[in-house]
Scaffold this active site. Structure first.
Site, PDB file in Angstrom:
ATOM      1  N   ASP A  39     -15.344   2.822   3.410  1.00  0.00           N
ATOM      2  CA  ASP A  39     -15.094   1.413   3.761  1.00  0.00           C
ATOM      3  C   ASP A  39     -16.314   0.524   3.517  1.00  0.00           C
ATOM      4  O   ASP A  39     -16.215  -0.703   3.596  1.00  0.00           O
ATOM      5  CB  ASP A  39     -14.653   1.297   5.229  1.00  0.00           C
ATOM      6  N   ARG A  74       0.823  -1.218   0.000  1.00  0.00           N
ATOM      7  CA  ARG A  74       0.000   0.000   0.000  1.00  0.00           C
ATOM      8  C   ARG A  74       0.859   1.272   0.000  1.00  0.00           C
ATOM      9  O   ARG A  74       1.946   1.300   0.555  1.00  0.00           O
ATOM     10  CB  ARG A  74      -0.954  -0.041   1.203  1.00  0.00           C
ATOM     11  N   ARG A 110     -10.208  -2.902  -4.121  1.00  0.00           N
ATOM     12  CA  ARG A 110     -11.630  -3.177  -3.843  1.00  0.00           C
ATOM     13  C   ARG A 110     -12.561  -2.905  -5.012  1.00  0.00           C
ATOM     14  O   ARG A 110     -13.739  -3.289  -4.936  1.00  0.00           O
ATOM     15  CB  ARG A 110     -12.091  -2.414  -2.595  1.00  0.00           C
TER      16      ARG A 110
HETATM   17  C1  S3P Z   1      -9.167   5.356   8.262  1.00  0.00           C
HETATM   18  C2  S3P Z   1      -9.277   6.152   7.161  1.00  0.00           C
HETATM   19  C3  S3P Z   1      -9.688   5.644   5.848  1.00  0.00           C
HETATM   20  C4  S3P Z   1     -10.362   4.289   5.949  1.00  0.00           C
HETATM   21  C5  S3P Z   1      -9.616   3.356   6.849  1.00  0.00           C
HETATM   22  C6  S3P Z   1      -9.521   3.936   8.242  1.00  0.00           C
HETATM   23  C7  S3P Z   1      -8.693   5.972   9.530  1.00  0.00           C
HETATM   24  O1  S3P Z   1      -8.547   5.490   5.021  1.00  0.00           O
HETATM   25  O2  S3P Z   1     -10.527   3.716   4.679  1.00  0.00           O
HETATM   26  O3  S3P Z   1     -10.265   2.094   6.927  1.00  0.00           O
HETATM   27  O4  S3P Z   1      -8.847   5.349  10.607  1.00  0.00           O
HETATM   28  O5  S3P Z   1      -8.172   7.079   9.475  1.00  0.00           O
HETATM   29  P1  S3P Z   1      -7.913   6.734   4.222  1.00  0.00           P
HETATM   30  O6  S3P Z   1      -7.375   7.679   5.228  1.00  0.00           O
HETATM   31  O7  S3P Z   1      -6.805   6.130   3.395  1.00  0.00           O
HETATM   32  O8  S3P Z   1      -9.008   7.303   3.392  1.00  0.00           O
END
Ligand code: S3P
Length: 433
Positions: free
Chosen positions: A314, A121, A345
């Site tokens: 999510d 990632r 996804r």
């Molecule tokens: C999260 C932010 C989101 C989300 C992840 C949890 C967080 O990701 O998809 O499951 O706890 O800050 P991104 O910050 O990459 O959008």
């Protein structure tokens, strides 16, 4: 591990879901940064959150781990000591990116890594602003992939405009900013989940919001606090969608966090015609509600507005399951961020639907789904992605015949009790094989 899904039936009952993953991880990190003892009540106990707890433990704070309450005693980030080993965040993107912000402010060497999925990632989104603040970061692919080696400390505030609406990037920079000299201004293209701002404010940190920008002065130390973690709406969402698509269902999920930056799934369910009632009650810092959902056989497909995406990010694989049950076309555009989650996804959601006989088109930044579908049973692969495993389960409830979901161990990253709660609401629906 695999699951066998028996289709049909309706969901009934009154449950609570485990604590919110995003809130739990922030609570562990901010408590470690604070001076004094913080109490985290009803945290999520799962692999991702335990990875973050172990990460903060490796820096020195004293942790009293009593499953339903974790107490953390810190003495400010100045008291952190160089970790004796590599810090492994497992599958947790939030853990890795927030810890990168914290370690960037610490004057020693630390090395962050993760599992096979996390090592794929993108990390440039955090290493770029952290380097601008003065952290020395090296790692694979010029410091854009884990493992990362961070030599932190002596940071300066920045004025940073993030190209992505990401709460992980925002939080990483804000955490580093607290340990930096001077002012940091962070701007994002759309408001992402705001748990960091809410929790730090509740811990006495002064953060001011100016439009889409946040301004924070360096040198602030959070005060120890008691943090009550709400139920995770991203976990509750599986049951909201299951109850909606399975006719005759009637469930209540209690104490669900309904922070407006997270409730896109409720907005979508309501817009598509689901029967939902939200009974608000107080949470301190994070709003909570008991949510009742009843089955509804006549859902309407729709175009999901792009501005809803941050609040439903999510839940988009699950939105695709809902779309398979709805009349007409459901389209999602502008969601290319989905391609860099625990799996790609867009591709794994499209594959899940195709295997179950749903008509779907893959788009570069989303998908187009034609409902209502006659869903067939199939052997689904999780692709190591917890949300794909659980979304496939809900899709399989609608099928004509049994389905198998393969490689379901990944569900332990966010929701180890999923099978138990699914079987409480619909006995015999999931068998572990
Ligand atoms: C999260 C932010 C989101 C989300 C992840 C949890 C967080 O990701 O998809 O499951 O706890 O800050 P991104 O910050 O990459 O959008």
């Amino acid at each position: 591990m695999s699951w066998m899904i028996k289709p049909g039936g309706s969901l009934h009952g009154d449950i609570t879901v485990p604590g919110d993953k995003s809130v739990t991880q922030r609570a562990y990190i901010f408590a470690a940064m604070a001076k004094g003892t913080s109490h985290i009540i009803a945290p999520l106990r799962a692999e991702d959150t335990d990875s973050t707890l172990n990460a903060v433990r490796s820096l020195g704070p004293v942790i009293d781990d009593r499953v339903q309450e974790v107490s953390i005693t810190g003495d400010g980030t100045q008291s952190f000591t160089e970790p004796g080993d590599v810090i492994n965040l497992g599958n947790s993107g939030t853990g890795a990116r927030l810890m990168a912000g914290l370690l960037a402010a610490c004057p020693f060497l630390s090395v962050l890594t993760g599992d096979e999925s996390l090592r794929r990632r993108p990390m440039a989104r955090v290493t770029e602003p952290l380097r601008l603040m003065g952290a020395v970061i090296d790692g694979r692919a010029d410091g854009t992939l884990l493992p990362l080696a961070i030599r932190g400390g002596f940071l300066k505030g920045v004025n940073y405009i993030s190209p992505v609406a990401s709460a992980q990037v925002k939080s990483s920079v804000l955490i580093a900013a607290l340990g930096a000299q001077g002012k940091t201004i962070f701007t994002e293209p759309a408001l992402s989940r705001d748990h960091t701002e809410r929790m730090l404010t509740a811990m006495g940190v002064h953060i001011s919001a100016q439009g889409k920008s946040l301004v924070v002065e360096g040198g602030q130390v959070p005060k120890a606090a008691t943090i009550k973690v709400p139920g995770d709406i991203s976990s509750a969402a599986f049951f909201f969608v299951a109850a909606t698509v399975m006719d005759g269902s009637d469930i209540v999920v209690r104490n669900v966090g309904i922070n407006p930056t997270r409730t896109g799934i409720l907005q979508l369910l309501e817009a598509m015609g689901a029967r939902i009632s939200v009974m608000h009650h107080d949470g301190d810092g994070e709003p909570m509600a008991d949510i009742r959902v009843q089955g509804n056989g006549s859902l309407r497909g729709m175009s999901i507005p792009e501005e809803w995406i941050p609040a439903i990010i999510d839940e988009l694989p699950l939105a695709a399951v809902l779309a398979a049950a709805a009349n007409g076309v459901t389209e999602l555009r502008g969601a290319s961020e989905l391609r860099v989650k625990e799996s790609d996804r867009i591709s794994t959601t499209v594959q899940m639907l195709q295997r179950a006989g749903v008509k779907v088109e893959e788009l570069s930044d989303g998908f187009r789904i034609h409902g209502p579908a006659a869903v067939t049973g199939y052997a689904h692969e999780s692709h190591g992605d917890h949300r794909i495993a659980m979304s496939s389960t809900i899709l399989s409830l609608m099928a004509r015949d049994k389905s198998e979901i393969r490689d379901t161990g990944c569900v332990a990253t966010s929701f180890p009790d999923f099978v138990k709660l699914m079987n409480d609401l619909l006995p015999g629906s999931v068998t572990v094989i």
